[in-house]
Write a protein that holds these residues in place. Structure first.
Motif, PDB file in Angstrom:
ATOM      1  N   ALA A  30       0.845  -1.196   0.000  1.00  0.00           N
ATOM      2  CA  ALA A  30       0.000   0.000   0.000  1.00  0.00           C
ATOM      3  C   ALA A  30       0.881   1.247   0.000  1.00  0.00           C
ATOM      4  N   ASP A 158      -2.720   7.229   7.235  1.00  0.00           N
ATOM      5  CA  ASP A 158      -3.361   6.498   8.310  1.00  0.00           C
ATOM      6  C   ASP A 158      -4.570   7.268   8.838  1.00  0.00           C
ATOM      7  N   GLN A 160      -6.397   9.271   7.015  1.00  0.00           N
ATOM      8  CA  GLN A 160      -7.434   9.245   5.976  1.00  0.00           C
ATOM      9  C   GLN A 160      -8.082   7.870   5.842  1.00  0.00           C
ATOM     10  N   PHE A 161      -7.312   6.844   6.136  1.00  0.00           N
ATOM     11  CA  PHE A 161      -7.807   5.467   5.994  1.00  0.00           C
ATOM     12  C   PHE A 161      -7.552   4.706   7.298  1.00  0.00           C
ATOM     13  N   TYR A 164      -6.249   0.329   9.258  1.00  0.00           N
ATOM     14  CA  TYR A 164      -5.267  -0.550   8.620  1.00  0.00           C
ATOM     15  C   TYR A 164      -3.899  -0.525   9.323  1.00  0.00           C
ATOM     16  N   HIS A 177      -1.566  -6.083   9.196  1.00  0.00           N
ATOM     17  CA  HIS A 177      -2.073  -5.420   7.995  1.00  0.00           C
ATOM     18  C   HIS A 177      -2.922  -6.396   7.177  1.00  0.00           C
ATOM     19  N   VAL A 181      -6.933  -6.053   6.158  1.00  0.00           N
ATOM     20  CA  VAL A 181      -7.464  -6.117   4.792  1.00  0.00           C
ATOM     21  C   VAL A 181      -8.539  -7.189   4.689  1.00  0.00           C
ATOM     22  N   LEU A 184     -11.612  -5.490   6.547  1.00  0.00           N
ATOM     23  CA  LEU A 184     -12.138  -4.237   6.001  1.00  0.00           C
ATOM     24  C   LEU A 184     -12.192  -4.203   4.478  1.00  0.00           C
ATOM     25  N   PRO A 186      -9.733  -3.975   0.845  1.00  0.00           N
ATOM     26  CA  PRO A 186      -8.698  -3.010   0.471  1.00  0.00           C
ATOM     27  C   PRO A 186      -9.266  -1.601   0.366  1.00  0.00           C
ATOM     28  N   CYS A 187      -8.407  -0.609   0.557  1.00  0.00           N
ATOM     29  CA  CYS A 187      -8.809   0.785   0.350  1.00  0.00           C
ATOM     30  C   CYS A 187      -8.108   1.306  -0.909  1.00  0.00           C
ATOM     31  N   GLU A 188      -8.324   2.557  -1.230  1.00  0.00           N
ATOM     32  CA  GLU A 188      -7.840   3.072  -2.510  1.00  0.00           C
ATOM     33  C   GLU A 188      -6.332   3.234  -2.592  1.00  0.00           C
ATOM     34  N   HIS A 190      -4.273   0.779  -1.560  1.00  0.00           N
ATOM     35  CA  HIS A 190      -3.681  -0.548  -1.664  1.00  0.00           C
ATOM     36  C   HIS A 190      -3.266  -0.821  -3.109  1.00  0.00           C
TER      37      HIS A 190
END
Length: 205
Positions: A30, A158, A160-161, A164, A177, A181, A184, A186-188, A190
């Motif tokens: 990420a 961290d 903002q998201f 994780y 981590h 994942v 939750l 993946p976020c944008e 990753h």
């Protein structure tokens, strides 16, 4: 005989100005990849404790960052985004970050000493140095600036998201981590092109 640890022998043997270049963040799953370029004065004493960033603690890197910036003739950091990593692959995205760092220097070098064995296309002549962050002072300095800059970005991400643990592991695939994942998704930020992450997402929970 070459001096053990980072030294200025390579810088003194190259046309000047010469910069050292290194990247940070090729291995995480990420976040962006960063790179730094540093031009040191080849006749000035090196900051005490200068070494490959991987051999230093976070506190040591931050102290050395201050010393490097105070003593360097020029320095700059560049990044390549997660989107650019997906488009180019991580190797060429790292090269893009390196090029951005070199182009951002206030003094343009005629020669670059680059860690590793891949000859990236930079706006100057390039010499690759395998294990350069352990033997070449300007590459070691670049490794520290690149690592500190990327770590700060991951701490910001961290916020903002959350959830994780980016501020702790900086995007690397540690067990905590991977667990986040799985829970939750993946976020944008990753890197979905990262093979172990794809394998994790394709494996039933």
């Amino acid at each position: 005989m070459a001096k053990s640890g980072p030294h200025l022998l390579l810088e003194r043997a190259c046309p000047t100005p010469v910069c050292g270049v290194d990247e940070a963040g090729r291995g995480p799953m990420a976040g962006p990849v960063s790179a730094a370029a540093v031009i040191l004065d080849p006749h000035r004493r090196l900051p005490k404790g200068l070494n490959d960033s991987k051999k230093l603690t976070a506190a040591q890197r931050e102290d050395l960052e201050f010393e490097i910036k105070a003593r360097a003739i020029a320095f700059a950091v560049g990044f390549a985004s997660v989107e650019e990593i997906a488009q180019l692959n991580i190797l060429h995205a790292a090269g893009l970050a390196m090029r951005r760092a070199v182009e951002a220097l206030s003094v343009q070098p005629v020669y670059a000493l680059v860690d590793g064995n891949y000859r990236f296309a930079l706006p100057c002549e390039v010499k690759t140095v395998v294990g350069g962050d352990g033997v070449c002072a300007s590459i070691a300095a670049a490794s520290i600036l690149a690592k500190v800059a990327r770590d700060r970005v991951m701490v910001e991400l961290d916020g903002q998201f959350p959830g994780y643990g980016f501020a702790i592991h900086k995007g690397y695939g540690v067990p905590g981590h991977l667990k986040a994942v799985r829970e939750l998704g993946p976020c944008e930020i990753h890197r979905l092109s990262w093979a172990p992450l794809r394998a994790l997402l394709e494996t039933p929970a």
